[in-house]
Design a protein around this motif. Structure first.
Motif, short mmCIF file in Angstrom:
data_model
loop_
_atom_site.label_atom_id
_atom_site.label_comp_id
_atom_site.label_asym_id
_atom_site.label_seq_id
_atom_site.Cartn_x
_atom_site.Cartn_y
_atom_site.Cartn_z
N ASP A 1 0.80 -1.17 0.15
CA ASP A 1 0.15 -0.10 -0.08
C ASP A 1 0.82 1.15 0.05
OD1 ASP A 1 -2.71 -1.22 0.08
OD2 ASP A 1 -2.22 -1.71 2.15
N GLY A 2 0.98 1.80 -1.14
CA GLY A 2 1.88 2.83 -1.30
C GLY A 2 1.26 4.25 -1.47
N GLU A 3 1.72 5.32 -1.54
CA GLU A 3 1.21 6.57 -1.69
C GLU A 3 0.77 6.77 -3.17
OE1 GLU A 3 2.32 11.25 -1.58
OE2 GLU A 3 3.68 9.91 -0.66
N PHE A 4 1.60 6.29 -4.14
CA PHE A 4 1.06 6.18 -5.61
C PHE A 4 0.90 4.75 -6.07
CE2 PHE A 4 3.97 9.68 -4.61
CZ PHE A 4 3.40 10.89 -5.11
N TYR A 5 1.56 3.74 -5.48
CA TYR A 5 1.46 2.45 -6.24
C TYR A 5 0.81 1.54 -5.24
CZ TYR A 5 4.06 5.24 -9.72
OH TYR A 5 4.52 5.97 -10.49
N SER A 6 -0.07 0.72 -5.30
CA SER A 6 -0.67 -0.10 -4.28
C SER A 6 -1.08 -1.26 -5.19
CB SER A 6 -1.81 0.37 -3.63
OG SER A 6 -1.60 1.50 -2.89
N TYR A 7 -0.84 -2.46 -4.51
CA TYR A 7 -1.22 -3.77 -5.19
C TYR A 7 -1.51 -4.96 -4.12
CZ TYR A 7 1.89 -1.52 -8.38
OH TYR A 7 2.72 -0.56 -9.03
N ASP A 8 -2.16 -5.90 -4.55
CA ASP A 8 -2.76 -6.93 -3.56
C ASP A 8 -2.21 -8.41 -4.33
OD1 ASP A 8 -3.78 -8.40 -1.77
OD2 ASP A 8 -5.88 -7.93 -2.19
N GLY A 9 -1.18 -8.58 -4.13
CA GLY A 9 -0.83 -10.06 -4.63
C GLY A 9 -0.67 -9.83 -6.34
N LEU A 10 -0.29 -8.80 -6.61
CA LEU A 10 -0.13 -8.95 -7.99
C LEU A 10 1.05 -9.77 -8.50
CD1 LEU A 10 -0.49 -7.28 -10.79
CD2 LEU A 10 1.08 -5.84 -10.15
N PHE A 11 1.12 -10.57 -9.64
CA PHE A 11 2.14 -11.34 -9.90
C PHE A 11 2.50 -11.26 -11.53
CE2 PHE A 11 -1.68 -13.87 -10.51
CZ PHE A 11 -1.58 -14.74 -11.57
N THR A 12 3.55 -11.74 -11.99
CA THR A 12 3.82 -11.65 -13.38
C THR A 12 4.44 -13.10 -13.59
OG1 THR A 12 4.98 -10.64 -15.13
CG2 THR A 12 6.08 -10.37 -13.00
N PHE A 13 4.50 -13.73 -14.72
CA PHE A 13 5.23 -14.66 -15.26
C PHE A 13 6.57 -14.51 -16.08
CE2 PHE A 13 1.18 -16.98 -14.51
CZ PHE A 13 1.53 -18.11 -13.71
N ALA A 14 6.58 -12.79 -16.26
CA ALA A 14 7.79 -12.26 -16.99
C ALA A 14 8.85 -12.24 -15.92
CB ALA A 14 7.45 -10.88 -17.55
N ARG A 15 9.96 -13.06 -16.16
CA ARG A 15 11.00 -13.22 -15.24
C ARG A 15 12.43 -13.03 -15.93
NH1 ARG A 15 9.94 -11.82 -11.99
NH2 ARG A 15 11.20 -12.81 -10.41
N PRO A 16 13.19 -12.15 -15.20
CA PRO A 16 14.49 -11.83 -15.76
C PRO A 16 15.62 -13.09 -15.83
CG PRO A 16 14.30 -10.94 -13.78
CD PRO A 16 12.82 -11.54 -13.97
N VAL A 17 16.26 -12.96 -16.70
CA VAL A 17 17.37 -13.96 -16.94
C VAL A 17 18.36 -13.61 -15.96
CG1 VAL A 17 19.24 -15.04 -18.40
CG2 VAL A 17 16.87 -14.53 -19.31
N GLN A 18 19.03 -12.32 -15.98
CA GLN A 18 19.85 -11.86 -14.89
C GLN A 18 19.51 -12.20 -13.41
OE1 GLN A 18 21.63 -7.90 -16.15
NE2 GLN A 18 19.71 -8.04 -17.04
N GLU A 19 20.55 -12.50 -12.66
CA GLU A 19 20.43 -12.62 -11.14
C GLU A 19 19.76 -11.26 -10.60
OE1 GLU A 19 22.59 -13.77 -6.99
OE2 GLU A 19 23.55 -14.26 -9.03
N ARG A 20 20.27 -10.09 -11.00
CA ARG A 20 19.95 -8.92 -10.54
C ARG A 20 19.72 -7.98 -11.97
NH1 ARG A 20 19.27 -5.95 -5.77
NH2 ARG A 20 19.65 -3.61 -6.26
N LEU A 21 18.60 -7.67 -12.46
CA LEU A 21 18.75 -6.70 -13.57
C LEU A 21 18.80 -5.52 -12.92
CD1 LEU A 21 15.72 -7.05 -16.27
CD2 LEU A 21 16.54 -4.80 -15.44
N PRO A 22 19.71 -4.54 -13.54
CA PRO A 22 19.61 -3.17 -12.87
C PRO A 22 18.67 -2.41 -13.16
CG PRO A 22 21.52 -4.11 -14.34
CD PRO A 22 20.72 -4.92 -14.53
N VAL A 23 18.48 -1.67 -11.89
CA VAL A 23 17.43 -0.51 -11.88
C VAL A 23 18.28 0.73 -11.45
CG1 VAL A 23 15.31 0.32 -10.87
CG2 VAL A 23 15.60 -2.31 -11.42
N LYS A 24 18.29 1.68 -12.12
CA LYS A 24 18.84 3.03 -11.95
C LYS A 24 17.90 4.21 -12.06
CE LYS A 24 22.61 0.84 -14.46
NZ LYS A 24 23.57 0.78 -15.64
N ILE A 25 18.26 5.33 -11.66
CA ILE A 25 17.34 6.47 -11.55
C ILE A 25 18.27 7.66 -12.45
CG2 ILE A 25 16.84 8.50 -9.94
CD1 ILE A 25 16.51 6.50 -7.62
#
Length: 349
Positions: free
Chosen positions: A135-159
């Motif tokens: 439950d966020g200020e802008f983005y809220s989810y209840d058990g949202l899931f996806t079958f889209a899975r990355p190959v990398q162990e840690r896909l980089p997320v930057k700002i």
């Protein structure tokens, strides 16, 4: 020092795909594109490029979380990662002020940094876990899931950060790196890196191990004047997105930019270019001969801790598309990619 190609995907698709393939063959670290409605869709373009490339990384720099829901960014990034065999990454930002204005969104009312920080957490969680409840200020989810899975162990997320200081600190603390757009002075990069480092150290990270990218308006060629003229055609368009504080850190008085930005905002690109002086072009672009560009990177950018040059290449085709101007004497995108490979990459290897 890594070198990447920041493209505006406004060329015919076949040409863009050929340029991405060339950048891959030349050893560029990544190709990035803006995730904006002004341009062709980067996700589709990079998906098409996946099969004809083997090393180059791909992703948005930046994807605007004001316009694209972060769970959908995570889904697209994970899918692209599978298509490329583990070469995707994402850079998140609040959005181009000009684009947001056309959506009738007042960026100041969007709480941009808070929104970006929350979006980073959403994307990171979905990429790592495949499901999210919050439950966020802008983005809220209840058990949202996806079958889209990355190959990398840690896909980089930057700002993507421009204004600072809190945005640079957030990038260091919460993400895998920062892409700082449209700065060219040593003072501007020292400011950015100082605050990025503070954020990284607050989170117990080695800031030097993270991606610190300089996203720059770039034009290089054997004819210095022609390369600078190519950059001059686009400087005002890019600088209209720069906050006053950033202009000042790059030695430009915001009052001097005001008439240029006003002309461009009114759709008078010719007047905007005319008002963009050679002095402003020099301060707000990385342009000239390979020797001139190398010297500026050595003098003003590399000593600050930046480890990644992200070259938004400006060539006659792009200038023609945006302004209608016909330029000669400066190489096209592929020619500039080759010059970077031949003259700049070896100098900073």
């Amino acid at each position: 020092m890594k070198f990447s190609y920041a493209m505006l995907p406004d060329y015919p698709v076949a040409e863009s795909l050929a340029s991405i393939k060339l950048a891959d063959e030349l050893g560029f670290h990544a190709v990035y594109a803006a995730d904006e409605p002004w341009h062709k869709d980067l996700w589709l373009l990079f998906a098409a490029a996946a099969a004809s490339t083997s090393q180059i990384r791909m992703g948005p720099s930046v994807s605007a979380v004001t316009l694209r829901e972060p769970s959908l960014i995570a889904q697209a990034a994970a899918t692209l990662d599978e298509l490329t065999g583990g070469r995707a990454e994402v850079v998140l930002g609040s959005g181009n002020f000009g684009v947001l204005a056309q959506y009738k969104i007042d960026w100041a009312r969007t709480k941009p940094l808070t929104r970006v920080k929350e979006a980073v957490a959403v994307v990171r969680t979905l990429l790592d876990e495949g499901t999210i409840t919050r439950d966020g200020e802008f983005y809220s989810y209840d058990g949202l899931f996806t079958f889209a899975r990355p190959v990398q162990e840690r896909l980089p997320v930057k700002i993507g950060a421009m204004r600072g200081p809190k945005s640079f600190e957030a990038a260091g603390e919460l993400s895998d790196g920062v892409h700082h757009a449209l700065s060219y002075s040593r003072g501007a990069y020292e400011y950015a890196v100082e605050h990025f480092r503070a954020g990284a150290e607050r989170a117990g990270k080695d800031w030097r191990s993270l991606d610190i990218g300089a996203w720059v308006v770039f034009a290089v060629g054997p004819d210095s004047a022609a390369a600078k003229e190519s950059a001059r055609s686009m400087v005002g368009l890019y600088a209209s997105a720069m906050p006053p504080e950033q202009l000042e850190r790059n030695g430009v008085d915001p009052a001097d930019m005001a008439p240029i930005i006003e002309a461009i905002g009114a759709g008078d690109l010719a007047k905007g270019i005319e008002l963009t002086t050679p002095e402003i072009t020099e301060k707000l672009s990385l342009s000239g001969t390979p020797e001139e560009v190398r010297a500026k990177i050595e003098r003003d950018i590399a000593p600050t801790g930046v480890n990644h040059m992200i070259c938004a290449i400006t060539d006659p085709g792009l200038v023609k598309s945006f302004t209608g101007r016909d330029l000669t004497g400066v190489p096209d995108v592929d020619g500039q990619l080759r010059l970077i490979h031949e003259h700049l990459m070896p100098a900073f290897a």
